[in-house]
Design a protein around this motif. Sequence first.
Motif, mmCIF file in Angstrom:
data_model
loop_
_atom_site.group_PDB
_atom_site.id
_atom_site.type_symbol
_atom_site.label_atom_id
_atom_site.label_comp_id
_atom_site.label_asym_id
_atom_site.label_seq_id
_atom_site.Cartn_x
_atom_site.Cartn_y
_atom_site.Cartn_z
ATOM 1 N N GLY A 1 43.740 43.700 47.735
ATOM 2 C CA GLY A 1 43.154 43.909 49.059
ATOM 3 C C GLY A 1 41.713 44.387 48.977
ATOM 4 N N ILE A 2 41.497 45.435 48.197
ATOM 5 C CA ILE A 2 40.152 46.022 48.110
ATOM 6 C C ILE A 2 39.165 45.004 47.544
ATOM 7 C CG2 ILE A 2 38.764 47.738 46.885
ATOM 8 C CD1 ILE A 2 41.216 49.628 47.148
ATOM 9 N N SER A 3 39.563 44.312 46.466
ATOM 10 C CA SER A 3 38.643 43.365 45.836
ATOM 11 C C SER A 3 38.306 42.209 46.776
ATOM 12 C CB SER A 3 39.243 42.795 44.558
ATOM 13 O OG SER A 3 39.542 43.840 43.681
ATOM 14 N N TRP B 1 40.920 52.808 51.341
ATOM 15 C CA TRP B 1 40.325 51.524 50.957
ATOM 16 C C TRP B 1 38.818 51.491 51.189
ATOM 17 C CZ3 TRP B 1 43.565 46.479 51.792
ATOM 18 C CH2 TRP B 1 44.743 46.561 51.008
ATOM 19 N N PRO B 2 38.357 51.851 52.403
ATOM 20 C CA PRO B 2 36.891 51.801 52.622
ATOM 21 C C PRO B 2 36.139 52.640 51.606
ATOM 22 C CG PRO B 2 38.029 52.205 54.690
ATOM 23 C CD PRO B 2 39.065 52.286 53.620
ATOM 24 N N GLY B 3 36.747 53.732 51.147
ATOM 25 C CA GLY B 3 36.103 54.603 50.172
ATOM 26 C C GLY B 3 35.777 53.889 48.868
ATOM 27 N N LEU B 4 36.538 52.828 48.541
ATOM 28 C CA LEU B 4 36.245 52.044 47.345
ATOM 29 C C LEU B 4 35.430 50.791 47.684
ATOM 30 C CD1 LEU B 4 39.534 52.233 45.244
ATOM 31 C CD2 LEU B 4 37.321 53.263 44.776
ATOM 32 N N PRO C 1 31.359 51.454 47.824
ATOM 33 C CA PRO C 1 30.600 51.435 46.560
ATOM 34 C C PRO C 1 30.655 50.090 45.846
ATOM 35 C CG PRO C 1 32.492 52.922 46.406
ATOM 36 C CD PRO C 1 32.378 52.525 47.822
ATOM 37 N N TYR C 2 31.788 49.397 45.904
ATOM 38 C CA TYR C 2 31.847 48.078 45.261
ATOM 39 C C TYR C 2 30.812 47.152 45.863
ATOM 40 C CZ TYR C 2 36.258 49.421 43.093
ATOM 41 O OH TYR C 2 37.225 50.054 42.360
ATOM 42 N N MET C 3 30.746 47.164 47.198
ATOM 43 C CA MET C 3 29.778 46.290 47.873
ATOM 44 C C MET C 3 28.356 46.643 47.480
ATOM 45 S SD MET C 3 31.122 45.840 51.712
ATOM 46 C CE MET C 3 29.483 45.579 52.291
#
Lengths: 412, 279
Positions: B76-78, B139-142, B145-147
Amino acid sequence: MAGIQMKNIVKQYGDGFPAVNDVSIDVEEGEFLILVGPSGCGKSTLLRMIVGLEDITGGDMVIGGKKVNDLAPRERNLSMVFQNYALYPHLTVYENIAFPLRLAGKPESEIDEKVREASKTLELDEHLERKPGNLSGGQRQRVAMGRAIVRDAEAFLFDEPLSNLDAKLRGQMRTEISRLQKRLGITTVYVTHDQTEAMTLGDRVAVLKRGVLQQHATPRELYENPANLFVAGFIGSPPMNFLPANVKGNQVELPFGTVTIPEDKAAKAQGKGLLIAGIRPDHFEDADVVDKDKVTDEATFKAKVDVVEWLGNEAYAYIPFEAPTEVREQLAQLEKDLDGESLRTQLVVSLDGASRVSEGDEATIWVDARKIHLFDPATGENLTMDADNAGIIPGGNAMAKAEEIGEEQDAV
Amino acid sequence: MSTKNRIGVVIGAILILLWCLLPVAWIVSLSFKSQEAITNGSPGFLPSSGGGAGWQNYADVLADEQFRRAIFNSIGISLIATGLSVIIATLAAYAIARLEFAGKRFVLTLALVIAMFPVVSLVGPLFDMWRTFGIYDTWPGLIIPYMSFTLPLAIWTLSAFFREIPWEMEQAAQVDGATSWQAFRKVIVPLAAPGVFTAAILTFFFAWNDFVFGISLTSTENARPIPAALSFFVGSDPFNRPASLLAAGAVVSTIPIIVIVLLFQRKIVAGLTSGAVKG
């Protein structure tokens, strides 16, 4: 379909120099207009201003009676063929042609009907499902034209559409474009730097130099009555010969001898000192193959032929001559303006194929003195022009104006 | 190419493949051995007789609630990070490639600087900030930063692709009656598709493989992604880690990324723009 009126159009880029300077051209409904000139003369810029891809700095662009200066390209309803075709590589030929119709939200049945009709006209039927990447240059060219004719545009615009094709195909497509335009009867503006295309396609031709309109006339008028040195040198192939000339009465002294010109022409050129005479290569002939009654001492001269190029139906003979310093500079500048680079001042003479003149011969050349033009070397103006048969020539001295702009630009 | 050369190339390729794939092969081998066999020492590549576990390790791993939850989090996060990053990067890259605006160089340089910034140095501040904002362990917390770490690369890649597209394509579309947005969506984006997919793969890789953020910015299975989850995968005895189960988990977590790469790779067709203009 509509006419296009350009009124005092000006285009200035960031550096302040006008790429298009005060150009007024009236394209009538259904007319085929050619914009022609050497590279950097502003012809493509002018076309892009018509279609709306360039902003207009000054003046009015009127299409079909409506001022379009501030309209986006899509609101002008014009269709354009780009120099490099600009086909959509991810779409099939069918979808490429259908693209403008789909954007307009036409129903599927109408799209299909119109695309099929366009593809039939351009003989693209067997290629409809292929991608542009798999087509030959000529076929891509036809797809680009299909995309232009498929919708009912007010006018067609062509930006050097044939410059990427080989010589043979270019000739064929030229005829094809001409035929298509005659059949559809749609207003067309066509940009080219090729004077052959300009002469053969256009109802009228507008010659531009450094963003300044030089002359706007039919091909015949341009050929027979050029307004100035620039137009004279640009139109015609091989180009017009320019020779230093001294007028005394109705006698013109040329480097090879003296010829007699008609009284009315001579009258216009009195008392101007050293002039430049313009004579087209085909107004010369080998005296041996001309009717005997035409050959008089006043109209012939003897000269040593340097090189002969025999083409079957005709032959070009080259005769070098020395030009006085006063005109040499003017001629060198002219050559530069025309994108040319000739190393020597020489006379090009077109002889009949039957002529037996060969290299190194001392030939007797006859010149048709009635066709000689005389130009003022200072301003480039054609002194002997028949103004009634020369189309539209903008006021002021267009060539001098263009040169001035050129010099300023070169100075920066 | 001479025969000698060809043999050399083949041998070289085999050596590199061995070098790269041996650890992967060993993990796969481990995942098929039983826990007892590993504890007792089982040095062979193939499980010793009676030491094979069959698919048991995989069944155990997938039966684990925490592990299933971690896979779900990771996917989901990726995917969300990739999707958002690609959309934003496409728009930004288009603007950078096509428009002249003040601060264009600044934006590009800034993007490059962000890309070069060491990830670890940001973990501390982010931990504090996320806890204050209340997005720690979510989820938004990861995703954020990934974005922000993948956007620079995506923008650079995509703006290179956009620059390759002849400007006439867009002008032709506008003359054909398209608005700027229609020209962008119907002509430019399809032509830049290889670039879009390249950017997507790069972003997905980064997000999927990330460990630092995954372990620092999460505390429960609420948002913990696979790499972090594997490190918490201790089994019943903390002093005796279940190596075979871990190996099975590692293999399972590799599968989605292989699938995604294979799917996207097909879309990366070089030379899609051939035929657009003269040739």
